[in-house]
Structure formats: C-alpha cells, structure tokens
Motif scaffolding. Sequence first.
Motif, PDB file in Angstrom:
ATOM      1  N   SER A  95       6.418   9.547   0.173  1.00 57.72           N
ATOM      2  CA  SER A  95       7.409  10.531   0.632  1.00 57.72           C
ATOM      3  C   SER A  95       8.321   9.998   1.735  1.00 57.72           C
ATOM      4  CB  SER A  95       6.708  11.814   1.104  1.00 57.72           C
ATOM      5  OG  SER A  95       5.892  11.557   2.221  1.00 57.72           O
ATOM      6  N   VAL A 106       0.859  -1.190   0.000  1.00 58.76           N
ATOM      7  CA  VAL A 106       0.000   0.000   0.000  1.00 58.76           C
ATOM      8  C   VAL A 106       0.889   1.232   0.000  1.00 58.76           C
ATOM      9  CG1 VAL A 106      -1.815   1.262   1.217  1.00 58.76           C
ATOM     10  CG2 VAL A 106      -1.718  -1.236   1.360  1.00 58.76           C
ATOM     11  N   THR A 148       0.374  11.475   2.791  1.00 59.67           N
ATOM     12  CA  THR A 148      -1.028  11.292   3.157  1.00 59.67           C
ATOM     13  C   THR A 148      -1.191  11.184   4.669  1.00 59.67           C
ATOM     14  OG1 THR A 148      -0.732   8.903   3.059  1.00 59.67           O
ATOM     15  CG2 THR A 148      -1.487   9.977   1.021  1.00 59.67           C
TER      16      THR A 148
HETATM   17  C1  LIG Z   1      10.719  17.194   2.036  1.00 55.96           C
HETATM   18  C2  LIG Z   1      10.244  16.202   3.071  1.00 55.96           C
HETATM   19  C3  LIG Z   1      10.091  16.616   4.384  1.00 55.96           C
HETATM   20  C4  LIG Z   1       9.651  15.716   5.362  1.00 55.96           C
HETATM   21  N1  LIG Z   1       9.512  16.147   6.653  1.00 55.96           N
HETATM   22  C5  LIG Z   1       9.067  15.290   7.594  1.00 55.96           C
HETATM   23  C6  LIG Z   1       8.898  15.730   8.955  1.00 55.96           C
HETATM   24  O1  LIG Z   1       9.141  16.872   9.305  1.00 55.96           O
HETATM   25  N2  LIG Z   1       8.438  14.830   9.859  1.00 55.96           N
HETATM   26  C7  LIG Z   1       8.124  13.548   9.514  1.00 55.96           C
HETATM   27  O2  LIG Z   1       7.694  12.785  10.393  1.00 55.96           O
HETATM   28  N3  LIG Z   1       8.306  13.105   8.248  1.00 55.96           N
HETATM   29  C8  LIG Z   1       8.753  13.946   7.287  1.00 55.96           C
HETATM   30  N4  LIG Z   1       8.924  13.500   5.998  1.00 55.96           N
HETATM   31  C9  LIG Z   1       8.718  12.080   5.669  1.00 55.96           C
HETATM   32  C10 LIG Z   1       7.310  11.762   5.104  1.00 55.96           C
HETATM   33  O3  LIG Z   1       6.752  12.881   4.462  1.00 55.96           O
HETATM   34  C11 LIG Z   1       6.373  11.293   6.198  1.00 55.96           C
HETATM   35  O4  LIG Z   1       6.884  10.123   6.771  1.00 55.96           O
HETATM   36  C12 LIG Z   1       4.958  11.031   5.641  1.00 55.96           C
HETATM   37  O5  LIG Z   1       4.075  11.003   6.727  1.00 55.96           O
HETATM   38  C13 LIG Z   1       4.840   9.762   4.827  1.00 55.96           C
HETATM   39  O6  LIG Z   1       3.534   9.714   4.266  1.00 55.96           O
HETATM   40  P1  LIG Z   1       3.259   9.082   2.829  1.00 55.96           P
HETATM   41  O7  LIG Z   1       1.800   9.139   2.581  1.00 55.96           O
HETATM   42  O8  LIG Z   1       4.112   9.709   1.803  1.00 55.96           O
HETATM   43  O9  LIG Z   1       3.683   7.588   3.086  1.00 55.96           O
HETATM   44  P2  LIG Z   1       4.456   6.590   2.084  1.00 55.96           P
HETATM   45  O10 LIG Z   1       5.854   7.053   1.948  1.00 55.96           O
HETATM   46  O11 LIG Z   1       3.687   6.376   0.846  1.00 55.96           O
HETATM   47  O12 LIG Z   1       4.413   5.256   2.949  1.00 55.96           O
HETATM   48  C14 LIG Z   1       5.069   5.173   4.188  1.00 55.96           C
HETATM   49  C15 LIG Z   1       4.665   3.862   4.854  1.00 55.96           C
HETATM   50  O13 LIG Z   1       3.288   3.952   5.215  1.00 55.96           O
HETATM   51  C16 LIG Z   1       2.581   2.836   4.676  1.00 55.96           C
HETATM   52  N5  LIG Z   1       1.209   3.267   4.387  1.00 55.96           N
HETATM   53  C17 LIG Z   1       0.808   4.381   3.747  1.00 55.96           C
HETATM   54  N6  LIG Z   1      -0.550   4.415   3.717  1.00 55.96           N
HETATM   55  C18 LIG Z   1      -0.985   3.294   4.340  1.00 55.96           C
HETATM   56  C19 LIG Z   1      -2.267   2.750   4.630  1.00 55.96           C
HETATM   57  N7  LIG Z   1      -3.389   3.355   4.254  1.00 55.96           N
HETATM   58  N8  LIG Z   1      -2.331   1.584   5.304  1.00 55.96           N
HETATM   59  C20 LIG Z   1      -1.204   0.938   5.685  1.00 55.96           C
HETATM   60  N9  LIG Z   1       0.043   1.391   5.435  1.00 55.96           N
HETATM   61  C21 LIG Z   1       0.142   2.549   4.763  1.00 55.96           C
HETATM   62  C22 LIG Z   1       3.349   2.432   3.432  1.00 55.96           C
HETATM   63  O14 LIG Z   1       3.086   1.078   3.102  1.00 55.96           O
HETATM   64  C23 LIG Z   1       4.773   2.657   3.916  1.00 55.96           C
HETATM   65  O15 LIG Z   1       5.222   1.549   4.662  1.00 55.96           O
HETATM   66  C24 LIG Z   1       9.363  14.377   4.998  1.00 55.96           C
HETATM   67  C25 LIG Z   1       9.519  13.968   3.664  1.00 55.96           C
HETATM   68  C26 LIG Z   1       9.950  14.874   2.703  1.00 55.96           C
HETATM   69  C27 LIG Z   1      10.093  14.417   1.281  1.00 55.96           C
END
Ligand SMILES: Cc1cc2nc3c(=O)[nH]c(=O)nc-3n(C[C@H](O)[C@H](O)[C@H](O)COP(=O)(O)OP(=O)(O)OC[C@H]3O[C@@H](n4cnc5c(N)ncnc54)[C@H](O)[C@@H]3O)c2cc1C
Length: 321
Positions: free
Chosen positions: A65, A60, A125
């Motif tokens: 990010s 999923v 997300t």
């Molecule tokens: C420029 C930048 C700045 C950032 N700053 C921060 C910050 O300040 N603090 C911080 O904590 N993080 C930060 N991050 C990291 C990232 O943005 C976070 O971890 C974010 O919450 C990940 O969300 P995503 O939807 O992109 O998850 P993804 O990267 O798509 O997935 C992450 C994990 O979650 C799982 N997942 C996603 N949705 C579901 C679902 N519905 N059910 C089960 N599993 C699921 C995926 O399988 C994966 O294992 C940053 C990233 C970038 C690129």
Amino acid sequence: MTEVLIKLAKVIDIAEDYQLSKLTTFCVGGSAKYFCEVTSVKQLQAVLSICKDSDLPIFVIGGGSNLLISDKGFDGLVLKLNLNVLSVNDNIIEVSADRLLNKLIDKTIEYGLSGIEGLAGIPGTVGGALVGNAGAYGDEIANVVDHVDALDEKYNLIQLKKEELNFKYRHSIFKERTLILLQARLQFQKHDQKEVADKVVKYRQDRTAKHPPFPSAGCTFKNIDLTDEIESKLKQLDFDLPEKFVEFKKVPVAWLLDQLGLKGKQIGGAQVSEKHGNFIINKDNASADDIVMLISYIKQQVRDQVGVQLQEEVRYVGFSD
Ligand SMILES: Cc1cc2nc3c(=O)[nH]c(=O)nc-3n(C[C@H](O)[C@H](O)[C@H](O)COP(=O)(O)OP(=O)(O)OC[C@H]3O[C@@H](n4cnc5c(N)ncnc54)[C@H](O)[C@@H]3O)c2cc1C
C-alpha cells in the motif's frame, strides 16, 4: 529450470512470473521473476542464503500500500512473510510483521489498549507501518514500540530497541539498512474499551469520507517543513496560509497542490485526485509510467513555482535498470 530455482524449490513453493499488480493498492506493476510466501524464520533464512549465493535480488512486500512497482516488474524474488503471530498479554502485544495493521487495531479494541487509534483504516501490514513509521491524526506507530526482532544483512536474528530504530516522520532504520522485520513487541496504555472503539470508528469513518474511491498508494509526497523562506514565498504568491500551518511548521502537500491548481491533473490513466490533492489515483487503467510522469510533473511545478523539492512518501520498486 534455472539452478537457483531448483535450489529454492527444495525449500519452498515458488511461483514464476508472478503478477505484482494484484499485490499493490495502486493495482499497477509488472511481474516478479519469482514469488514465495515464507512461514518460518528458518525457511526465510534458507531462502535468503540461496538468493545471496546466486546473486538474486530480493524484495520483501507487505500489503503493497506504499509502493509503486514498475511496469517491467521485479527481476528477482519477491517474498511475503506469513508468520502469523498476534498475541496479547496485559498491555503488551506481540505481533509479526505480516499481520494486517487493522487486525492489530481490532485487537486493541478487544482489550481496551490505547495508543494507535489514529492509525485505524491505514491499509497494509504491521511491518510496512513500522518501516515507514505510519501515522495519522497525531498518532504514529513508533509511540507504542518497545522493541523489534529482525534479520540483519547477514541474516542473523537481532533485537532492536525503540531508541535504536531511528523513528522520525515517515522514517525508520529500515529505510537506512536492509533489515527484514520479523516481529514487534508493542506496549499500550490500558484504557476504557468503549472509548478506544469509538475513536477507531470515528477515524475509520473520517478516512472513508476523505479518501478517493480509486486505487492509490495513499499520500504520494511527504508534507513540507515550513521554513521562513517557504513562508515568504507562499505569501509572495498570495496564498492564504492557514494559521495552523504556521503554528505546526508544516505545509500539507494536498493544500499546496490545490493552491497551484494541480488537482485533477491527469497523465494517461493517472490523476491527482480531485478529492485529496496528495493522492495520485489510478483513475483509468494507469501504468506505472503514467504515475511516474505525473509525479515528475508535480515535482517540477512545485520546484519552479515555490522552490521546494518534494520528497516521495511512496517507494519505488524495479525502476533501477
Ligand atoms: C488509502 C490509503 C491511505 C493511507 N493512509 C496512510 C496514512 O494515513 N498514514 C500513513 O503513514 N500511511 C498511509 N498510507 C500508506 C501505507 O498504507 C502505509 O505506508 C503502510 O504502513 C504500508 O504498509 P504495507 O504493509 O502496505 O507496506 P508495503 O507497501 O508493502 O511496503 C512498504 C515498505 O516496507 C517494506 N517492508 C514491508 N514489510 C517489511 C518487512 N517485514 N521487513 C522489511 N521491510 C518490509 C517494503 O519492502 C517497502 O519498502 C495509506 C495508503 C493508502 C492506499
């Protein structure tokens, strides 16, 4: 057409050989064998049960990010949720896992709801944020969670209260069990609307100023718990340890990599950002392998020089075989 593809195509539109680099903020990664976007829980359950019967691995993806996807890609089905729920009732927000965290934050401004202003500007997300208990500037998403709806390992609908979610620093139960997060009920403090908006604007601006303008997955490593042993090692190395690290018992990895002269280190197209030492950036067409090699190099340097085993915040996908 394979048997599993025929079955899946009966319940959902499936794309084959789907390029995953366009779904990640690192802009790296090979293709998924199959990809689909799911719009209802029933459809999701049907897809999952077909995959289970056919032994087809699933992954999923949220906003991509926090992921490093291998150059080989993912030999299974990558699925994205599109349940599209975001509703406000007094100080409660119901939000599906697929909604962007920043859309949720915009809603909190609209209704004057306080609690996660510090998360403003974090890409991805709500689901991804809950899985990794995203946090910044002293706020973390766990603070506003009441309960979540999810599918368990047998694809049954379950509800988990905050106490059952095992939230810690960049950790939740979703990193321990293979659950699929569907929706969350979040509870906020009512607050002056302008103050919420001002804080959000301030944090968004601060991020833009601090973060490197290159593709990345944010911080690569978790910050380090400062033990007495690490403190004395850092003093031995003659590093000027700021008082606040000692007070909060945490050492930011960005600071440590700067002390160790690792900022700017480049392997292939991947580089330790000059601007923020805990960001590995895709400087110049990096492959996932370049990034993996750079991560290994950094871990080895930190282990050899400071005796600390760094832990990745970024999650690996498609590297197991
Ligand atoms: C420029 C930048 C700045 C950032 N700053 C921060 C910050 O300040 N603090 C911080 O904590 N993080 C930060 N991050 C990291 C990232 O943005 C976070 O971890 C974010 O919450 C990940 O969300 P995503 O939807 O992109 O998850 P993804 O990267 O798509 O997935 C992450 C994990 O979650 C799982 N997942 C996603 N949705 C579901 C679902 N519905 N059910 C089960 N599993 C699921 C995926 O399988 C994966 O294992 C940053 C990233 C970038 C690129």
